[in-house]
Design an enzyme around this catalytic site. Structure first.
Site, PDB file in Angstrom:
ATOM      1  N   LEU A  31       0.832  -1.211   0.000  1.00  0.00           N
ATOM      2  CA  LEU A  31       0.000   0.000   0.000  1.00  0.00           C
ATOM      3  C   LEU A  31       0.867   1.260   0.000  1.00  0.00           C
ATOM      4  O   LEU A  31       1.887   1.343   0.683  1.00  0.00           O
ATOM      5  CB  LEU A  31      -0.921  -0.006   1.222  1.00  0.00           C
ATOM      6  CG  LEU A  31      -1.842  -1.223   1.344  1.00  0.00           C
ATOM      7  CD1 LEU A  31      -2.733  -1.095   2.586  1.00  0.00           C
ATOM      8  CD2 LEU A  31      -2.716  -1.393   0.094  1.00  0.00           C
ATOM      9  N   HIS A  35      -3.248   4.299  -2.518  1.00  0.00           N
ATOM     10  CA  HIS A  35      -4.262   3.468  -1.859  1.00  0.00           C
ATOM     11  C   HIS A  35      -4.875   4.226  -0.679  1.00  0.00           C
ATOM     12  O   HIS A  35      -6.075   4.156  -0.447  1.00  0.00           O
ATOM     13  CB  HIS A  35      -3.632   2.178  -1.309  1.00  0.00           C
ATOM     14  CG  HIS A  35      -3.091   1.262  -2.366  1.00  0.00           C
ATOM     15  ND1 HIS A  35      -1.753   1.019  -2.526  1.00  0.00           N
ATOM     16  CD2 HIS A  35      -3.722   0.522  -3.310  1.00  0.00           C
ATOM     17  CE1 HIS A  35      -1.573   0.156  -3.512  1.00  0.00           C
ATOM     18  NE2 HIS A  35      -2.748  -0.154  -4.025  1.00  0.00           N
ATOM     19  N   GLN A 154      -8.466  -0.643 -16.661  1.00  0.00           N
ATOM     20  CA  GLN A 154      -9.078  -1.524 -15.658  1.00  0.00           C
ATOM     21  C   GLN A 154     -10.367  -0.903 -15.123  1.00  0.00           C
ATOM     22  O   GLN A 154     -11.406  -1.557 -15.044  1.00  0.00           O
ATOM     23  CB  GLN A 154      -8.081  -1.743 -14.511  1.00  0.00           C
ATOM     24  CG  GLN A 154      -8.703  -2.330 -13.261  1.00  0.00           C
ATOM     25  CD  GLN A 154      -7.675  -2.687 -12.206  1.00  0.00           C
ATOM     26  OE1 GLN A 154      -6.967  -3.688 -12.343  1.00  0.00           O
ATOM     27  NE2 GLN A 154      -7.585  -1.901 -11.143  1.00  0.00           N
ATOM     28  N   SER A 186       2.760   3.991  -7.690  1.00  0.00           N
ATOM     29  CA  SER A 186       2.474   2.619  -8.094  1.00  0.00           C
ATOM     30  C   SER A 186       3.330   1.700  -7.235  1.00  0.00           C
ATOM     31  O   SER A 186       4.467   2.054  -6.881  1.00  0.00           O
ATOM     32  CB  SER A 186       2.860   2.435  -9.568  1.00  0.00           C
ATOM     33  OG  SER A 186       3.050   1.062  -9.855  1.00  0.00           O
TER      34      SER A 186
HETATM   35  O1  PAF Z   1      -5.604  -2.649  -9.297  1.00  0.00           O
HETATM   36  C1  PAF Z   1      -5.261  -3.648  -8.654  1.00  0.00           C
HETATM   37  O2  PAF Z   1      -4.488  -3.568  -7.670  1.00  0.00           O
HETATM   38  C2  PAF Z   1      -5.787  -5.031  -9.010  1.00  0.00           C
HETATM   39  O3  PAF Z   1      -5.895  -5.178 -10.395  1.00  0.00           O
HETATM   40  C3  PAF Z   1      -7.119  -5.366  -8.328  1.00  0.00           C
HETATM   41  C4  PAF Z   1      -8.233  -4.432  -8.744  1.00  0.00           C
HETATM   42  C5  PAF Z   1      -6.932  -5.310  -6.811  1.00  0.00           C
HETATM   43  C6  PAF Z   1      -7.547  -6.794  -8.703  1.00  0.00           C
HETATM   44  O4  PAF Z   1      -6.608  -7.735  -8.307  1.00  0.00           O
END
Ligand code: PAF
Length: 277
Positions: A31, A35, A154, A186
């Site tokens: 994290l 996050h 995503q 990241s």
């Molecule tokens: O973005 C991420 O960290 C991953 O792709 C997720 C959404 C937790 C799925 O494993």
């Protein structure tokens, strides 16, 4: 804060919090402040907040970094505790994939959106992401789920899954968090040594060049892409394109419905970044 490892424990937690709104942040751990901003957003807008930490094997290709992906469980747990997360869900691979990852029903991602850009380079990546996100949504049944805009493709594909399958969860997109030099945060930034970190800063410079053009009302995609690619010179560019929310390339930026997406390699480290216009 509760640390939940099994589906039974998760069920008990949900029963104990019946009727409350649940904010959910799915993560693969390691994290960082990006996050934390998702978690902050969830804490402000929900009764209870669950963070999942699960390095999902099905979204990594055979030659990708699953084995070496940064895992720092103790640090992640302490961080979540310090900001009053209610529960961390940390299942094992067997818990989330009880029939084994090679022998279960698989959800196919939308072909057009998932076969381009990240999907073209990372075969089956989005199928793996949707598999795990749908499992987590079914188990947790969150009111709101928080995703960073950094993983734009995503985010857009998950939004489509939620719409197409009538899933009862709001997807909340959250802004990209950058470090003091503007590099998008990241978990993979931990792979950068000092020299490659300096090189990686070409990526936020390219993003900034694109934003400046759009602010000056230069909306031609080619001009924006060329300006961005000039900033990226010296890096190996996987893509640098203006697209709409269906991930289709477009000739002109349309305000509030397009983005510039970039993936580039700094040595062995592959980084992505984008800006939403
Ligand atoms: O973005 C991420 O960290 C991953 O792709 C997720 C959404 C937790 C799925 O494993």
């Amino acid at each position: 804060m509760q640390i939940i490892k099994t589906i039974e424990e998760l069920q008990i937690f949900k029963n104990n919090n019946f009727g409350k709104s649940i904010g959910f942040i799915p993560t693969m751990g390691a994290l960082h402040l990006g996050h934390l901003s998702l978690i902050d957003n969830a804490i402000s807008n929900n009764d209870v907040v669950i963070v999942s930490i699960f390095v999902n094997p099905t979204q990594f290709g055979a030659n990708e970094d699953f084995d070496i992906y940064p895992r720092m469980e103790e640090k992640d747990i302490e961080l979540c505790r310090s900001i009053s997360v209610d529960a961390i869900f940390m299942p094992s691979v067997d818990t989330l994939y009880p029939s084994g990852i090679d022998d279960e029903v698989i959800l196919l991602p939308p072909n057009k959106m998932a076969s381009v850009f990240e999907g073209a380079i990372r075969e089956n990546h989005f199928s793996g992401v949707l598999r795990v996100v749908l499992k987590l949504f079914n188990l947790i049944n969150p009111t709101n789920a928080y995703f960073g805009k950094k993983d734009a493709q995503q985010l857009l594909i998950i939004k489509k899954m939620v719409n197409d399958l009538f899933i009862n969860t709001n997807i909340i997109p959250c802004d990209i968090i950058r470090d003091k030099n503007n590099l998008a945060l990241s978990s993979r930034n931990t792979y950068l040594d000092h020299a490659s970190y300096e090189m990686a800063l070409k990526i936020p410079n390219a993003i900034q060049a694109a934003i400046s053009l759009v602010m000056a009302n230069v909306l031609e995609s080619k001009q924006i892409e060329n300006a961005a690619m000039e900033c990226l010179s010296g890096l190996e560019i996987d893509y640098c394109n203006v697209v709409d929310f269906n991930l289709e390339k477009i000739d002109q930026v349309k305000k509030d419905s397009s983005l510039l997406i970039i993936a580039a390699r700094v040595g062995k480290v592959r980084l992505i970044d984008n800006c939403w216009f």
